[in-house]
Design an enzyme around this catalytic site. Structure first.
Site, PDB file in Angstrom:
ATOM      1  N   HIS A   1       0.842  -1.186   0.000  1.00  0.00           N
ATOM      2  CA  HIS A   1       0.000   0.000   0.000  1.00  0.00           C
ATOM      3  C   HIS A   1       0.880   1.239   0.000  1.00  0.00           C
ATOM      4  CE1 HIS A   1      -3.206  -2.747   0.853  1.00  0.00           C
ATOM      5  NE2 HIS A   1      -2.785  -3.004   2.082  1.00  0.00           N
TER       6      HIS A   1
ATOM      7  N   ARG B   1      -0.938  -4.723  -6.327  1.00  0.00           N
ATOM      8  CA  ARG B   1      -0.567  -6.139  -6.346  1.00  0.00           C
ATOM      9  C   ARG B   1       0.781  -6.323  -7.015  1.00  0.00           C
ATOM     10  NH1 ARG B   1      -5.721  -7.286  -8.932  1.00  0.00           N
ATOM     11  NH2 ARG B   1      -7.343  -7.443  -7.335  1.00  0.00           N
TER      12      ARG B   1
END
Length: 325
Positions: free
Chosen positions: A99, A195
């Site tokens: 993140h 991802r």
């Protein structure tokens, strides 16, 4: 007076999820799998709703627009919840991901928040693991090559997981929740996930799920990560209740609270003027009494307590996460 109210979550049917949130937490959400429930959220990707009291049926975001003082003096001038609270049921491994930090999200994601988060492990399979950072320093070129070759795992630091563990994951940390984990997550109010690797899984559209390698390499800490250690936890007791600090950062503070009252006892509870509080019931049942009203709570319930709330009385037996903004 500012009074607490129950929340109803939104659900997410990500392909790695299971059904424990329906079978054990009685969420009654028609999804299979049911991977996540966003219990306390004003994020547009998964709002929660008032499920009791004067605002029943309204989105929490709408409630806070009408009553911004519910957030507290710390958030004066704001109308959106700064945090997001979830239950996560990982039947399969989640993707290896990262993140962004607040600084990166502010600059490159249209002023959004970054995403630092805390996991509290509700249950874990015997061999459950998670990914937390890297075993050794690596360059972005080396990580890209490992992703391409399907051997990223050799660089990932994996940790065994057991019930009652706590992990704090700052923005920029490469991580993944492993199969067999049931987790309560407290995070910044953000849905930004990059991802890195997803085991070549196929989504509902028949294609491999999208990776975000370029962005991930801009935000990921590729230095060797220290092995995460469990925080020192000290239970503090008073009549009818025990509590311990699990995590404290600039975004939130989380305590575990164990309530066990007898018929004539009660635990007194309120939120001060500075900030709202949230009670996430992990186990047990009982009642919260205020102003001649009674609110019943059960395992899995999430209760929003506005700032400067009236004092309430909690009766019953239960385990909560007591979350403060």
């Amino acid at each position: 007076m500012n009074r607490p109210f129950l929340l109803r979550p939104s659900g997410k049917d990500y392909l790695w999820g299971g059904q424990r949130l329906n079978t054990e937490f009685v969420k009654n959400i028609d999804m299979d799998p049911l991977a996540e429930t966003w219990e306390c959220s004003t994020h547009p990707d998964g709002p929660s709703y008032a499920a009791s009291g004067a605002f029943e049926g309204k989105e929490l975001a709408e409630v806070l627009r009408e009553r911004p003082e519910y957030l507290g003096e710390r958030y004066k001038g704001e109308t959106e919840l700064p945090i997001l609270i979830k239950f996560i049921d990982a039947r399969s491994d989640l993707s290896v991901q990262v993140h962004p930090t607040d600084e990166y999200a502010e600059k490159y994601e249209n002023g959004q928040r970054g995403k630092s988060e805390m996991w509290y492990v509700l249950d874990a399979a015997k061999d459950a693991k998670l990914v937390y950072g890297l075993k050794c320093d690596k360059s972005s070129e080396e990580i890209r090559a490992a992703i391409s070759d399907g051997c990223l795992g050799r660089y990932l630091q994996t940790m065994p997981v057991k019930k009652n563990d706590v992990f704090f994951i700052p923005g920029g940390t490469v991580h993944a929740i492993g199969a067999g984990c049931l987790i309560a997550e407290i995070q910044e109010s953000s849905n930004l996930t990059y991802r890195i690797y997803d085991y070549d899984r196929i989504g509902r559209d028949g294609r491999k799920r999208e990776l975000h390698i370029d962005k991930a390499m801009q935000v990921a800490d590729l230095n060797r990560s220290a092995e995460p250690r469990q925080p020192c936890r000290i239970l503090k007791y008073r009549q009818g209740v025990a509590s311990e600090l699990l995590s404290r950062c600039k975004y939130f503070e989380v305590h575990r609270m164990l309530v066990n009252t007898e018929r004539k006892q009660a635990v007194y509870y309120r939120a001060d003027k500075l900030s709202f509080r949230v009670l996430l019931c992990l186990n047990g049942c009982g009642s919260i009494i205020f102003g001649g009203e009674m609110l019943l709570f059960f395992k899995g319930d999430c209760i929003f307590v506005p700032a400067d709330s009236e004092i309430v009385k909690i009766h019953g037996q239960g385990q909560f996460l007591d979350i403060r903004g």
